[in-house]
Design an enzyme around this catalytic site. Sequence first.
Site, PDB file in Angstrom:
ATOM      1  CB  SER A 328      46.680  42.100  46.972  1.00  7.70           C
ATOM      2  OG  SER A 328      46.713  42.107  45.576  1.00  7.70           O
ATOM      3  NE  ARG A 332      50.195  43.568  50.131  1.00  6.30           N
ATOM      4  CZ  ARG A 332      50.289  43.117  48.895  1.00  6.30           C
ATOM      5  NH1 ARG A 332      49.490  42.145  48.487  1.00  6.30           N
ATOM      6  NH2 ARG A 332      51.166  43.634  48.052  1.00  6.30           N
ATOM      7  CB  SER A 473      56.857  46.396  41.257  1.00  5.61           C
ATOM      8  OG  SER A 473      56.619  45.202  41.981  1.00  5.61           O
ATOM      9  CG  ASP A 621      47.079  41.747  38.185  1.00  6.23           C
ATOM     10  OD1 ASP A 621      48.013  41.393  37.434  1.00  6.23           O
ATOM     11  OD2 ASP A 621      47.141  41.687  39.415  1.00  6.23           O
ATOM     12  CE  LYS A 648      51.504  41.859  36.751  1.00  3.63           C
ATOM     13  NZ  LYS A 648      51.412  41.798  38.215  1.00  3.63           N
ATOM     14  NE  ARG A 694      45.336  38.740  37.306  1.00  2.00           N
ATOM     15  CZ  ARG A 694      44.538  38.772  38.366  1.00  2.00           C
ATOM     16  NH1 ARG A 694      43.233  38.762  38.211  1.00  2.00           N
ATOM     17  NH2 ARG A 694      45.040  38.793  39.583  1.00  2.00           N
TER      18      ARG A 694
END
Length: 742
Positions: A328, A332, A473, A621, A648, A694
Amino acid sequence: MGDGEPLFKRVAIIGLGLIGGSLASAIRRHRLAGQVVGYDRRADELALGEELGVIDLAADSLEEAVRGSDLVVLAVPVRATRTVLAELKPFLDRDAVLSDVGSTKSSFVADVEAVFGDLSPHVIPGHPIAGSEKSGIRAANPELFANHKVILTPADNAHQPDVERLRALWEGCGATVLTMSVAYHDEVLAATSHLPHLIAFSLVDTLAGEDENMDIFRYAAGGFRDFTRIAASDPVMWHDIFLSNRDAVLRVIDHFTHDLDQLRSAIAAGDGAMLLRVFSRAKAAREHFTKMLSGQAYVTNNSEKQVTFRLQPGGSIRGDIRVPGDKSMSHRSIMLGALAEGITEVKGFLEGEDSLATLQAFRDMGVTIEGPEDGFVRIHGVGMRGLQAPRGPLYLGNSGTAMRLFAGLLAAQPFDSELTGDASLSKRPMGRVADPLRAMGAVIDTAEGGRPPLKIRGGHKLTGIHYEMPVASAQVKSCLLLAGLYAEGVTSVTEPAPTRDHTERMLEGFGYHVHRDGATASVTGGGKLTACAIDVPADISSAAFFLVAGSIASDAELVLRHVGMNPTRVGVINILRQMGADIEVLEEREIGGEPVADLRVRSAELKGIDIPEDQVPLAIDEFPVLFIAATCAQGRTVLRGAEELRVKESDRIRVMADGLAALGVETTVTPDGIVIDGGQEIGGGAVNSHGDHRIAMSFAVASLRATGPIEITDCANVATSFPSFVELAQQTGIQIRTEGGE
């Protein structure tokens, strides 16, 4: 194709050289047309074509070939095109499709316009990117186009059913078909094919003129031979290509000459840093070159690589590791660094394909980014208004984060943009960001059901809104806050439950104030971002696999370094501790506004629990691997309030339940969760991960407690989020090996 109607009744191929002959041969072999007619001025080649079975019929004249054909393909030298078009004009059926195979498209279009006065909707220029140093009909090969690319450059007014038939014809020959504009094609080819040929011809010519030329060629290594092989190509053909693609070639030569001059100056001045920057940028680009050639992004398309994990049961967990950087935050850091003023340096960047796709998308919008090299990236920010229009769609691989955040950033730009992704991403819902952005004034088109690709129209003014999120979210929240940086007034978002706050923290790090009031975050548009240094902590979602592994293996002790401990992400630790896990938090510290710590995990007897609903968004997650922990625990584990898991990368609850069932573990799936009775034996068996990274990694961890070998299929996407997973798993004691892939 099967037994249906062929795509074309009668195909005329004008010019039976290597490409024309191979196309004729491929169409015949794959039965893509009723009849293949050939015409060539060289009577001997034409007769040979019929004799070798390359064509069905040798036409005596251009008229005989063209009349009555519903597809005419010109495979003549570029410089002969106009003459041939003028000759065939009287015989061409009004609705016949006209195409070619030349490597420059603007010259073909100019020739058609000169001869016919306009560009009919039935004219679809084409260019197969295939060939060899051989030429002539004897070299014709029906498999020449298999696994090669063919570019079609239909005009906006092109007759769509014709485009689709021509696409199907090339696909029937085994090619992958891309479409792009004529001008873009010529730019791409000037850069990727024409300039390298020019350099090869020139370099060989230069070296042949050096005094010690015999020794140069005698001692030349393989690299020199590989590079200069293309200087053995047909001089007449290349002379034609350079003259017909003059403008695009001159532009790219000027660009190259300018860059070469800069390197010359750097060598003269002893500027090693400059050389390193260029070489590392080039090395990174070369490693992902396959995609760049097709005008797409910087990531490999995994769906073509089948990767299988094979695991032996048992094993213990030991070691001291640092898992890759937080995904994440890697996304960013690139986004905000690109829009900041000044140079942002990022350490610990995750070099997975998702984050590389984000990085390439900003390169495509004119941002200079050096690296990544061992997790280090240097971003030369262009400021809030400095992005440039990308030349093609931005390809974001498998990354839902990138697509949803980009939607917010691009909604307010002055240019149009299009966001695309791989097959898995193309199934994921994007209406959840498109709808609130439209409420702010954005103009966004999605495919059916609000799915990608997203087409964003530029030049629309955004106005701040207050948005009550229906589902918690972080991606939707981040998307709207990023759009809010460009909107007039205040944009505020209220979430029904806490989600990751990396965007808010990082905006503050770049000097942009985010106002927080309980469950609401808001920004005021019109500010600016100032470059800063970012040290991305190790991803707790990646660490989770090893936290569970260390808990369920016998006699385990593992240290995980520099793990991000953001309070919105530590649900997995809270849940595991509640189940009785032995996890120690050491050396807590704050780096760049984000809390970080080292974690030590040891074996523990886990027990089943009712997972607290307030922890669910904080561990969204990590549930796949928590299901493995629950299976190894004593007693019952119940998960509720996890609807989000069903949209997902896969329906994670259903796919995990199916995988556990394949290993003999029974579970009960509910509309918003799952019930798992612990203490069941995990057997050997085959699990399909459905391309969800995952899930693949969770079942790898399950092998520690399995009684037989486990095979996990469709694991290529593990590279997108955790590129070093297999190495770290082997190093700590999981008995894993991979098959397939690169």
